[in-house]
Write a protein that holds these residues in place. Structure first.
Motif, PDB file in Angstrom:
ATOM      1  N   SER A  81       0.949  -1.250   0.017  1.00 12.69           N
ATOM      2  CA  SER A  81      -0.019  -0.053   0.107  1.00 12.69           C
ATOM      3  C   SER A  81       0.880   1.086  -0.077  1.00 12.69           C
ATOM      4  CB  SER A  81      -0.834  -0.021   1.374  1.00 12.69           C
ATOM      5  OG  SER A  81      -1.702  -1.009   1.183  1.00 12.69           O
ATOM      6  N   GLY A  82       0.377   2.305  -0.642  1.00 13.61           N
ATOM      7  CA  GLY A  82       1.291   3.535  -0.679  1.00 13.61           C
ATOM      8  C   GLY A  82       1.063   4.507  -1.916  1.00 13.61           C
ATOM      9  N   MET A  83       1.651   5.304  -1.963  1.00 10.46           N
ATOM     10  CA  MET A  83       1.731   6.310  -3.548  1.00 10.46           C
ATOM     11  C   MET A  83       2.114   5.683  -4.433  1.00 10.46           C
ATOM     12  SD  MET A  83       2.666   9.761  -1.485  1.00 10.46           S
ATOM     13  CE  MET A  83       1.826  10.868  -2.843  1.00 10.46           C
ATOM     14  N   PHE A  84       1.492   5.736  -5.629  1.00 12.49           N
ATOM     15  CA  PHE A  84       1.849   4.887  -6.786  1.00 12.49           C
ATOM     16  C   PHE A  84       2.273   5.847  -8.069  1.00 12.49           C
ATOM     17  CE2 PHE A  84      -0.185   3.285 -10.951  1.00 12.49           C
ATOM     18  CZ  PHE A  84       0.803   1.915 -11.098  1.00 12.49           C
ATOM     19  N   LYS A  85       3.336   5.424  -8.787  1.00 14.81           N
ATOM     20  CA  LYS A  85       3.884   6.342  -9.724  1.00 14.81           C
ATOM     21  C   LYS A  85       4.421   5.493 -10.797  1.00 14.81           C
ATOM     22  CE  LYS A  85       7.068   9.840 -11.081  1.00 14.81           C
ATOM     23  NZ  LYS A  85       8.227  10.709 -10.711  1.00 14.81           N
ATOM     24  N   SER A  86       3.638   5.453 -11.957  1.00 13.37           N
ATOM     25  CA  SER A  86       3.991   4.743 -13.077  1.00 13.37           C
ATOM     26  C   SER A  86       5.161   5.390 -13.796  1.00 13.37           C
ATOM     27  CB  SER A  86       2.757   4.546 -14.293  1.00 13.37           C
ATOM     28  OG  SER A  86       3.256   3.995 -15.360  1.00 13.37           O
ATOM     29  N   LEU A  87       5.977   4.407 -14.189  1.00 17.07           N
ATOM     30  CA  LEU A  87       7.124   4.832 -14.804  1.00 17.07           C
ATOM     31  C   LEU A  87       7.197   4.807 -16.293  1.00 17.07           C
ATOM     32  CD1 LEU A  87       9.934   4.039 -12.379  1.00 17.07           C
ATOM     33  CD2 LEU A  87       8.759   6.131 -12.659  1.00 17.07           C
ATOM     34  N   VAL A  88       6.306   4.069 -17.050  1.00 18.59           N
ATOM     35  CA  VAL A  88       5.677   3.762 -18.382  1.00 18.59           C
ATOM     36  C   VAL A  88       4.386   4.295 -18.728  1.00 18.59           C
ATOM     37  CG1 VAL A  88       7.341   1.653 -18.380  1.00 18.59           C
ATOM     38  CG2 VAL A  88       5.055   1.570 -17.787  1.00 18.59           C
ATOM     39  N   LYS A  89       4.299   4.248 -20.279  1.00 26.34           N
ATOM     40  CA  LYS A  89       3.240   4.854 -20.590  1.00 26.34           C
ATOM     41  C   LYS A  89       2.138   3.745 -21.151  1.00 26.34           C
ATOM     42  CE  LYS A  89       4.890   9.172 -22.683  1.00 26.34           C
ATOM     43  NZ  LYS A  89       4.929   9.791 -24.096  1.00 26.34           N
ATOM     44  N   ASN A  90       0.856   3.838 -21.039  1.00 24.76           N
ATOM     45  CA  ASN A  90      -0.036   2.960 -21.344  1.00 24.76           C
ATOM     46  C   ASN A  90       0.159   2.553 -22.906  1.00 24.76           C
ATOM     47  OD1 ASN A  90      -2.109   1.172 -21.044  1.00 24.76           O
ATOM     48  ND2 ASN A  90      -3.572   2.561 -20.755  1.00 24.76           N
ATOM     49  N   GLY A  91       0.219   1.311 -23.142  1.00 22.22           N
ATOM     50  CA  GLY A  91       0.396   0.957 -24.704  1.00 22.22           C
ATOM     51  C   GLY A  91       1.838   0.517 -24.629  1.00 22.22           C
ATOM     52  N   GLN A  94       5.526  -1.660 -24.630  1.00 24.18           N
ATOM     53  CA  GLN A  94       6.136  -2.897 -24.682  1.00 24.18           C
ATOM     54  C   GLN A  94       7.036  -2.849 -23.510  1.00 24.18           C
ATOM     55  OE1 GLN A  94       7.831  -4.380 -28.197  1.00 24.18           O
ATOM     56  NE2 GLN A  94       7.749  -6.631 -27.562  1.00 24.18           N
ATOM     57  N   VAL A  95       7.161  -3.475 -22.723  1.00 21.51           N
ATOM     58  CA  VAL A  95       8.304  -3.657 -21.521  1.00 21.51           C
ATOM     59  C   VAL A  95       8.935  -4.898 -21.443  1.00 21.51           C
ATOM     60  CG1 VAL A  95       7.261  -1.716 -20.110  1.00 21.51           C
ATOM     61  CG2 VAL A  95       6.734  -4.137 -19.837  1.00 21.51           C
ATOM     62  N   LYS A  96      10.227  -4.775 -21.052  1.00 17.53           N
ATOM     63  CA  LYS A  96      11.207  -6.003 -20.881  1.00 17.53           C
ATOM     64  C   LYS A  96      11.041  -6.683 -19.543  1.00 17.53           C
ATOM     65  CE  LYS A  96      12.394  -5.899 -25.315  1.00 17.53           C
ATOM     66  NZ  LYS A  96      12.018  -6.742 -26.139  1.00 17.53           N
ATOM     67  N   TYR A  97      11.574  -7.765 -19.529  1.00 19.05           N
ATOM     68  CA  TYR A  97      11.557  -8.473 -18.324  1.00 19.05           C
ATOM     69  C   TYR A  97      12.553  -7.709 -17.390  1.00 19.05           C
ATOM     70  CZ  TYR A  97      13.031 -12.450 -15.158  1.00 19.05           C
ATOM     71  OH  TYR A  97      13.253 -13.370 -14.082  1.00 19.05           O
ATOM     72  N   LYS A  98      12.023  -7.699 -16.081  1.00 15.56           N
ATOM     73  CA  LYS A  98      12.728  -6.852 -14.933  1.00 15.56           C
ATOM     74  C   LYS A  98      12.730  -5.643 -15.197  1.00 15.56           C
ATOM     75  CE  LYS A  98      14.971 -11.046 -12.774  1.00 15.56           C
ATOM     76  NZ  LYS A  98      16.484 -11.430 -12.414  1.00 15.56           N
ATOM     77  N   GLU A  99      12.329  -4.897 -16.012  1.00 15.98           N
ATOM     78  CA  GLU A  99      12.245  -3.521 -16.158  1.00 15.98           C
ATOM     79  C   GLU A  99      11.457  -2.852 -15.332  1.00 15.98           C
ATOM     80  OE1 GLU A  99      10.651  -0.132 -19.367  1.00 15.98           O
ATOM     81  OE2 GLU A  99      11.031  -2.334 -20.004  1.00 15.98           O
ATOM     82  N   VAL A 100      12.092  -1.814 -14.494  1.00 13.64           N
ATOM     83  CA  VAL A 100      11.264  -1.105 -13.292  1.00 13.64           C
ATOM     84  C   VAL A 100      10.028  -0.207 -14.313  1.00 13.64           C
ATOM     85  CG1 VAL A 100      11.323   0.486 -11.404  1.00 13.64           C
ATOM     86  CG2 VAL A 100      13.322  -1.105 -12.044  1.00 13.64           C
ATOM     87  N   ILE A 101       8.871  -0.695 -13.835  1.00  9.26           N
ATOM     88  CA  ILE A 101       7.972  -0.048 -14.450  1.00  9.26           C
ATOM     89  C   ILE A 101       6.942   0.977 -13.653  1.00  9.26           C
ATOM     90  CG2 ILE A 101       7.552  -1.937 -16.438  1.00  9.26           C
ATOM     91  CD1 ILE A 101       5.239  -3.352 -14.845  1.00  9.26           C
ATOM     92  N   ALA A 102       7.273   0.746 -12.417  1.00  9.59           N
ATOM     93  CA  ALA A 102       6.437   1.929 -11.298  1.00  9.59           C
ATOM     94  C   ALA A 102       7.102   1.534 -10.146  1.00  9.59           C
ATOM     95  CB  ALA A 102       4.923   1.357 -11.353  1.00  9.59           C
ATOM     96  N   LYS A 103       6.862   2.609  -9.164  1.00 11.56           N
ATOM     97  CA  LYS A 103       7.161   2.515  -7.839  1.00 11.56           C
ATOM     98  C   LYS A 103       6.048   2.747  -7.063  1.00 11.56           C
ATOM     99  CE  LYS A 103      11.569   4.738  -8.721  1.00 11.56           C
ATOM    100  NZ  LYS A 103      12.627   3.382  -8.100  1.00 11.56           N
ATOM    101  N   VAL A 104       5.986   2.172  -5.994  1.00 13.21           N
ATOM    102  CA  VAL A 104       5.032   2.171  -4.502  1.00 13.21           C
ATOM    103  C   VAL A 104       5.769   2.888  -3.500  1.00 13.21           C
ATOM    104  CG1 VAL A 104       3.212   1.185  -3.223  1.00 13.21           C
ATOM    105  CG2 VAL A 104       3.571   0.466  -5.763  1.00 13.21           C
ATOM    106  N   PHE A 105       5.354   3.829  -2.962  1.00 13.12           N
ATOM    107  CA  PHE A 105       6.352   4.526  -1.581  1.00 13.12           C
ATOM    108  C   PHE A 105       5.151   5.217  -0.790  1.00 13.12           C
ATOM    109  CE2 PHE A 105       6.299   7.112  -5.399  1.00 13.12           C
ATOM    110  CZ  PHE A 105       6.022   8.294  -5.113  1.00 13.12           C
ATOM    111  N   ASP A 106       5.635   5.163   0.522  1.00 17.49           N
ATOM    112  CA  ASP A 106       4.964   5.621   1.546  1.00 17.49           C
ATOM    113  C   ASP A 106       4.987   7.381   1.521  1.00 17.49           C
ATOM    114  OD1 ASP A 106       7.537   5.908   2.553  1.00 17.49           O
ATOM    115  OD2 ASP A 106       6.651   6.119   4.596  1.00 17.49           O
ATOM    116  N   PRO A 107       4.149   8.019   2.376  1.00 21.60           N
ATOM    117  CA  PRO A 107       4.119   9.511   2.278  1.00 21.60           C
ATOM    118  C   PRO A 107       5.216  10.045   3.136  1.00 21.60           C
ATOM    119  CG  PRO A 107       2.189   8.702   3.271  1.00 21.60           C
ATOM    120  CD  PRO A 107       2.937   7.748   2.793  1.00 21.60           C
ATOM    121  N   PHE A 108       5.843   9.277   4.109  1.00 18.48           N
ATOM    122  CA  PHE A 108       6.979   9.406   5.209  1.00 18.48           C
ATOM    123  C   PHE A 108       8.309   9.287   4.703  1.00 18.48           C
ATOM    124  CE2 PHE A 108       2.948   7.746   6.827  1.00 18.48           C
ATOM    125  CZ  PHE A 108       2.210   8.757   7.552  1.00 18.48           C
TER     126      PHE A 108
END
Length: 317
Positions: free
Chosen positions: A253-263, A265-279
């Motif tokens: 649970s946390g704040m969600f930030k996508s690092l890729v655009k919808n649509g 194509q991504v590769k195996y183990k590519e970082v596609i988003a981050k989830v982090f707390d507000p603190f």
């Protein structure tokens, strides 16, 4: 269907004529009747009957805009056959800017409905008896829901040859294999032997011009393919066909930030988003579990552990 004599809602639509019919939905407690406008354009020449349907969910405004644009540009005036346009199907939800009917039901889980059921069920029953039997093909326009955005795609059962061929003709970037959901309008039409495509694009309560353009162009391609309009089918890049898909879920649970655009194509183990707390105490990377295409994503800035965040392909061709 041969439409040498075409009668809808008790009214004959003459060849070469445009008719606006009203489908009674319900009588309000104010004694006023609530009706859905149905725009029918019939050619001078017999041919298929195509239904263009928007707003099955009242907050999915892109679908409404697609059918509206088709009418505005007079693309619904066929050279052959008949085109039926219902821009706003769930008029209750559209007025309230909500997905559901006033009884809290999802209209798209109420088909074919019953004459003595809930309000949504009664409406589904009326449509199933008075409109559905008289059409041959259906284009049903939807968007993402509940804070989700869909990249433009067409959904069908790939093993059904005609619907798969129409999906390729439509020209959306993705074709997604999708089984029939019980009591959905799509399942109901299939049981009647009709061919239906479901288009998904954008998100609720938002107008996305690229999605609208894709839907309008796709509808025109279908009409050209069926001989209802003149001209060549215009399809750009060959679509990616997604045979199997899944939702990736938030690792915490946390704040969600996508690092890729919808649509994308991504590769195996590519970082596609981050989830982090507000603190500032933790930050977790979301990795692509395999090479895949992303065709749906969560647009909420806050997620809970287990929330669906990316709709991705598992098998493609």
């Amino acid at each position: 269907m041969s439409d040498s004599k075409f009668i809808l809602l008790g009214q004959e639509i003459k060849k070469g004529k445009r008719t606006v019919l009203d489908l009674d939905v319900a009588r309000l407690h104010t004694r006023n009747s609530l009706r859905i406008p149905i725009i029918v354009e019939r050619s001078l020449h017999d041919g298929p009957v195509l239904l263009l349907l928007g707003g099955v969910h009242g907050d999915e405004t892109n679908g409404v805009a697609i059918v509206r644009e088709i009418i505005r540009k007079k693309y619904n005036k066929p050279k052959r056959g008949t085109v039926i346009c219902i821009p706003v199907f769930n008029i209750f939800g559209y007025l309230n800017q909500s997905r559901e009917f006033p009884d809290g039901r999802d209209l798209n889980r109420m088909f074919p409905g019953t004459a003595s059921g809930s309000l949504a069920s009664q409406f589904a029953h009326k449509f199933s008896k008075e409109i559905a039997p008289f059409v041959d093909y259906v284009l049903d326009f939807h968007t993402g829901s509940a804070g989700r955005e869909n990249f433009s795609n067409v959904r069908c059962v790939l093993k059904q040859t005609e619907s798969f061929e129409l999906a390729k003709v439509f020209g959306a970037p993705y074709i997604v294999n999708s089984t029939y959901i019980p009591k959905s309008i799509r399942e109901s039409f299939n049981k009647k032997g009709k061919t239906i495509l479901l288009f998904e694009g954008g998100k609720a309560l938002e107008l996305d011009q690229s999605v609208i353009d894709c839907g309008v162009n796709g509808a025109m391609n279908i009409m050209k393919h069926l001989g209802m309009q003149e001209g060549e089918v215009k399809v750009g890049k060959a679509p990616t066909i997604i045979e199997k898909s899944k939702w990736l879920r938030a690792p915490d649970s946390g704040m969600f930030k996508s690092l890729v655009k919808n649509g994308s194509q991504v590769k195996y183990k590519e970082v596609i988003a981050k989830v982090f707390d507000p603190f500032g105490e933790f930050e977790k990377n979301v990795l692509a579990p395999f090479d895949c295409y992303i065709f749906g994503m969560n647009t909420s800035p806050i997620v809970y552990k287990g929330d669906a965040i990316f709709h991705v392909s598992e098998e493609t061709k």
